[in-house]
Design a protein around this motif. Structure first.
Motif, PDB file in Angstrom:
ATOM      1  N   PRO A  56     -13.850   7.703   5.136  1.00 43.37           N
ATOM      2  CA  PRO A  56     -12.579   8.411   4.986  1.00 43.37           C
ATOM      3  C   PRO A  56     -11.419   7.479   5.339  1.00 43.37           C
ATOM      4  N   VAL A  57     -10.304   7.637   4.635  1.00 39.15           N
ATOM      5  CA  VAL A  57      -9.130   6.793   4.908  1.00 39.15           C
ATOM      6  C   VAL A  57      -8.510   7.217   6.238  1.00 39.15           C
ATOM      7  N   HIS A  58      -8.194   6.218   7.059  1.00 35.87           N
ATOM      8  CA  HIS A  58      -7.649   6.475   8.383  1.00 35.87           C
ATOM      9  C   HIS A  58      -6.124   6.444   8.322  1.00 35.87           C
ATOM     10  N   TRP A  59      -5.457   7.456   8.892  1.00 37.92           N
ATOM     11  CA  TRP A  59      -3.997   7.419   8.973  1.00 37.92           C
ATOM     12  C   TRP A  59      -3.553   8.128  10.239  1.00 37.92           C
ATOM     13  N   GLU A  60      -2.265   8.054  10.511  1.00 41.29           N
ATOM     14  CA  GLU A  60      -1.725   8.678  11.714  1.00 41.29           C
ATOM     15  C   GLU A  60      -0.628   9.651  11.302  1.00 41.29           C
ATOM     16  N   SER A  61      -0.631  10.836  11.877  1.00 41.71           N
ATOM     17  CA  SER A  61       0.471  11.771  11.618  1.00 41.71           C
ATOM     18  C   SER A  61       0.515  12.774  12.751  1.00 41.71           C
ATOM     19  N   SER A  62       1.687  13.394  12.892  1.00 44.61           N
ATOM     20  CA  SER A  62       1.785  14.357  13.982  1.00 44.61           C
ATOM     21  C   SER A  62       2.620  15.567  13.579  1.00 44.61           C
ATOM     22  N   CYS A  63       3.940  15.417  13.468  1.00 48.26           N
ATOM     23  CA  CYS A  63       4.799  16.600  13.352  1.00 48.26           C
ATOM     24  C   CYS A  63       4.786  17.227  11.966  1.00 48.26           C
ATOM     25  N   GLU A  65       7.004  17.072   9.794  1.00 53.85           N
ATOM     26  CA  GLU A  65       8.330  17.526   9.347  1.00 53.85           C
ATOM     27  C   GLU A  65       9.371  16.410   9.509  1.00 53.85           C
ATOM     28  N   GLU A  66       8.943  15.174   9.400  1.00 55.02           N
ATOM     29  CA  GLU A  66       9.825  14.003   9.411  1.00 55.02           C
ATOM     30  C   GLU A  66      10.704  13.919  10.658  1.00 55.02           C
ATOM     31  N   VAL A  67      10.135  14.194  11.816  1.00 56.30           N
ATOM     32  CA  VAL A  67      10.890  13.932  13.039  1.00 56.30           C
ATOM     33  C   VAL A  67      10.129  13.072  14.042  1.00 56.30           C
ATOM     34  N   CYS A  68       8.849  12.773  13.781  1.00 54.65           N
ATOM     35  CA  CYS A  68       8.122  11.966  14.772  1.00 54.65           C
ATOM     36  C   CYS A  68       7.944  10.518  14.316  1.00 54.65           C
ATOM     37  N   GLY A  69       7.910  10.288  13.030  1.00 60.34           N
ATOM     38  CA  GLY A  69       7.820   8.913  12.522  1.00 60.34           C
ATOM     39  C   GLY A  69       6.418   8.347  12.486  1.00 60.34           C
ATOM     40  N   ALA A  70       5.426   9.084  12.980  1.00 59.24           N
ATOM     41  CA  ALA A  70       4.071   8.527  13.108  1.00 59.24           C
ATOM     42  C   ALA A  70       3.436   8.216  11.758  1.00 59.24           C
ATOM     43  N   CYS A  71       3.728   8.991  10.727  1.00 54.31           N
ATOM     44  CA  CYS A  71       3.025   8.827   9.443  1.00 54.31           C
ATOM     45  C   CYS A  71       3.730   7.853   8.515  1.00 54.31           C
ATOM     46  N   THR A  72       4.632   7.013   9.078  1.00 56.39           N
ATOM     47  CA  THR A  72       5.349   6.064   8.236  1.00 56.39           C
ATOM     48  C   THR A  72       4.398   5.047   7.607  1.00 56.39           C
ATOM     49  N   MET A  73       4.522   4.849   6.315  1.00 59.06           N
ATOM     50  CA  MET A  73       3.720   3.845   5.607  1.00 59.06           C
ATOM     51  C   MET A  73       4.475   3.439   4.353  1.00 59.06           C
ATOM     52  N   VAL A  75       4.887   3.791   0.733  1.00 62.80           N
ATOM     53  CA  VAL A  75       4.505   4.635  -0.389  1.00 62.80           C
ATOM     54  C   VAL A  75       5.159   4.037  -1.632  1.00 62.80           C
ATOM     55  N   ASN A  76       4.354   3.588  -2.567  1.00 64.54           N
ATOM     56  CA  ASN A  76       4.851   2.866  -3.748  1.00 64.54           C
ATOM     57  C   ASN A  76       5.774   1.710  -3.327  1.00 64.54           C
ATOM     58  N   GLY A  77       5.384   1.029  -2.255  1.00 61.76           N
ATOM     59  CA  GLY A  77       6.104  -0.174  -1.829  1.00 61.76           C
ATOM     60  C   GLY A  77       7.303   0.063  -0.936  1.00 61.76           C
ATOM     61  N   LYS A  78       7.702   1.333  -0.748  1.00 59.90           N
ATOM     62  CA  LYS A  78       8.884   1.620   0.083  1.00 59.90           C
ATOM     63  C   LYS A  78       8.436   2.275   1.387  1.00 59.90           C
ATOM     64  N   PRO A  79       9.010   1.833   2.515  1.00 61.90           N
ATOM     65  CA  PRO A  79       8.631   2.467   3.772  1.00 61.90           C
ATOM     66  C   PRO A  79       9.237   3.859   3.889  1.00 61.90           C
ATOM     67  N   ARG A  80       8.409   4.846   4.168  1.00 64.61           N
ATOM     68  CA  ARG A  80       8.907   6.214   4.346  1.00 64.61           C
ATOM     69  C   ARG A  80       7.844   7.045   5.041  1.00 64.61           C
ATOM     70  N   GLN A  81       8.207   8.262   5.426  1.00 62.85           N
ATOM     71  CA  GLN A  81       7.243   9.147   6.059  1.00 62.85           C
ATOM     72  C   GLN A  81       6.382   9.781   4.959  1.00 62.85           C
ATOM     73  N   SER A  82       5.065   9.709   5.154  1.00 60.65           N
ATOM     74  CA  SER A  82       4.189  10.228   4.096  1.00 60.65           C
ATOM     75  C   SER A  82       4.189  11.754   4.069  1.00 60.65           C
ATOM     76  N   CYS A  83       4.625  12.406   5.167  1.00 59.52           N
ATOM     77  CA  CYS A  83       4.635  13.871   5.177  1.00 59.52           C
ATOM     78  C   CYS A  83       5.685  14.428   4.215  1.00 59.52           C
ATOM     79  N   THR A  84       6.806  13.711   4.061  1.00 61.18           N
ATOM     80  CA  THR A  84       7.841  14.209   3.154  1.00 61.18           C
ATOM     81  C   THR A  84       7.791  13.496   1.800  1.00 61.18           C
ATOM     82  N   ALA A  85       6.725  12.716   1.584  1.00 62.46           N
ATOM     83  CA  ALA A  85       6.536  12.082   0.278  1.00 62.46           C
ATOM     84  C   ALA A  85       5.798  13.080  -0.611  1.00 62.46           C
TER      85      ALA A  85
END
Lengths: 250, 281
Positions: A56-63, A65-73, A75-85
């Motif tokens: 399974p792919v390993h990732w980190e996430s928490s909130c 709702e784009e307020v914790c920053g943990a799931c930043t990666m 996405v299509n070459g641009k850094p952003r929160q994957s929860c709001t992608a």
């Protein structure tokens, strides 16, 4: 028309020192999916598009709702929160997921953002009020100041600004945009201002404010629209005045 | 391994920041890629080999920013002013050049006001450029273009200034030439040298123009977004105006400079072209 299948290309890495590889996945589309729900779908049945069993792919996430920053990666070459992608807002074609490149990879899409937290310690991004007796209420802040300071307080140390900053890399000492902006925040705080010189001293060395190169990518990448470049102009002024005062006396 | 002297100094001054920074930094970057065939420890040693104290580092960076505007920026204006004399003909330019050579203490003014600041700005500038990891391909924002071009133009200028200084200051053929104008005009007949001069002038104009934007933020002259936008616009305007003046003065040496009457007639225009009498050289 919504897509039938979601294609994902993910950069995988098994350990901090291991080498990375690409894996492709194809999962069924569902309404209102985001990148994280895609990863959860892969986790249910970790088989690549080519039909090969994998981990399974390993990732980190928490909130989520784009307020914790943990799931930043990336996405299509641009850094952003994957929860709001949101998948439905993305262009057709495969979605590319990569870990941030400016931080050490822990595994797959999870990185260690420790350098940012260490930098916050360096710049003393806090208001010291601990003591043995009650200090009473602090000075009041005007509504206008509070509004501007609020903008800087929205920083969630996600690392988007660090990722896009050309001055923040393995062969430079620069501590990066996010920690510097916190100096701007705490030096504007009515109580925090009392220790302003300590924070200025901390950012007047190697890797500090003078190592900013004004590429201004940070302000473009910040998901919280923090006026980072205004902070650097302001810190340029504060450190210049502080420097001249130390040279010539107050 | 015993700590280096500067590390002791940093500790003595009670600044734990560097220590923390270095610890957190190198540890967290240890697994990032380093150039092929170079171990991380070697890489780190090489990079951190040159050390200055934190406060001197700050002062050096400030001085780097300042020297770019004063005196180097001022010198470029003066240089373009003198070059533009070429629009008025060979005698006018040669007289202007001879006049400069008659400045009191000219050797000292030249060494302390031009050579030393340019050498300092150049060396530190190249070091600064090596700390960059350009990412224009991934993040093509306008300001990122400006940032990258600032570094590229700086590197171009290193080669250009060395070539240009050699050719029009130290070359024996130049020094023995009876007319500075004629020597330069002759050199510029080579398309390669002419093209290099165009690139050099545009690089210098960009580096100063955009450098003014960096200067304004670096020294905290502009802080708000609107003020920074205005500073950026002024900087771009400076780049365009300087480029036009610079290229036009270059064309003057090939006899193709544009010299509109409008610009020649502030007063006394009825007397016709200015006639230069003096100037023994």
């Amino acid at each position: 028309m919504p897509r039938q299948k979601i294609e994902l290309r993910i950069r995988r890495q098994d350990s901090p020192t291991g080498s990375s590889r690409w894996e492709e996945f194809s999962i069924p589309w569902q309404p209102s999916m985001n990148v994280i729900s895609c990863l959860m779908e892969i986790r249910k049945n970790p088989v690549t598009k080519q039909g090969q069993k994998t981990t399974p792919v390993h990732w980190e996430s928490s909130c989520l709702e784009e307020v914790c920053g943990a799931c930043t990666m990336l996405v299509n070459g641009k850094p952003r929160q994957s929860c709001t992608a949101l998948v439905d807002n993305m262009p057709d074609g495969p979605i590319t997921l990569e870990p941030l490149t400016k931080f050490p990879v822990v595994r797959d899409l999870q990185v260690d953002r420790k350098p940012m937290f260490e930098a916050l310690k360096i710049v003393k991004a806090w208001v010291p009020i601990d003591g043995t007796y009650d200090l009473g209420p602090g000075p009041k802040m005007s509504a206008a100041d509070a509004e501007l300071n609020y903008a800087f307080s929205r920083c969630m140390t996600c690392g988007c600004c660090m990722e896009v900053c050309p001055q923040y890399n393995s062969h430079s000492d620069f501590i990066g945009p996010a920690p510097l902006a916190q100096v701007r925040l705490f030096n504007a705080h009515p109580t925090g201002r009392m220790n302003a010189h300590e924070r200025l001293d901390a950012i007047m060395g190697r890797g500090g404010i003078v190592d900013c190169g004004n590429a201004q990518n940070c302000v473009e990448a910040c998901p919280k629209e923090i006026p980072l470049t205004e902070a650097f102009g302001d810190l340029g002024r504060q450190t210049t005045v502080h420097w001249l005062q130390s040279l010539f006396g107050k | 391994m015993p700590p280096r002297s500067n590390e002791i100094e940093v500790r003595a001054r009670g600044i734990a920041a560097r220590e923390l920074l270095r610890g957190g930094w190198s540890e967290s970057f240890a697994c990032l890629k380093v150039p092929r065939g170079l171990r991380w420890s070697t890489y780190k040693e090489r990079h951190f080999a040159m050390k200055v104290s934190d406060r001197n580092y700050f002062a050096l960076k400030k001085l780097h920013s300042l020297t770019g505007v004063v005196p180097i920026g001022l010198f470029l204006l003066e240089h373009f002013f003198t070059n533009s004399k070429a629009l008025q003909g060979e005698t006018a330019f040669n007289n202007a050049a001879a006049e400069l050579a008659r400045i009191p203490y000219v050797g000292l003014v030249e060494a302390a006001g031009i050579w030393a600041p340019i050498a300092f700005h150049m060396v530190l500038g190249v070091l600064i450029a090596t700390t960059s990891q350009a990412n224009l391909g991934k993040h093509g924002y306008a300001k990122n273009w400006q940032y990258t071009l600032q570094r590229v133009s700086g590197i171009v200028l290193v080669f250009y200034i060395l070539f240009h200084t050699w050719m029009t200051r130290f070359d024996a053929n130049y020094l023995s030439s009876p007319s500075a104008y004629a020597f330069v005009a002759d050199q510029l007949k080579s398309p390669g040298i002419f093209a290099f001069y165009v690139v050099g002038i545009l690089s210098a104009c960009w580096h100063l123009g955009n450098g003014l934007f960096g200067f304004a933020i670096h020294w905290g002259l502009v802080t708000s977004r609107g003020a920074q936008r205005n500073a950026s616009r002024l900087a771009m305007a400076a780049f365009i105006v300087l480029s036009l003046v610079g290229i036009n003065s270059l064309l003057a040496f090939t006899g193709r400079g544009i010299y509109p009457d409008l610009l020649t007639k502030p007063h006394g225009a009825e007397h016709g072209p200015v006639v230069y009498q003096g100037g023994q050289h």
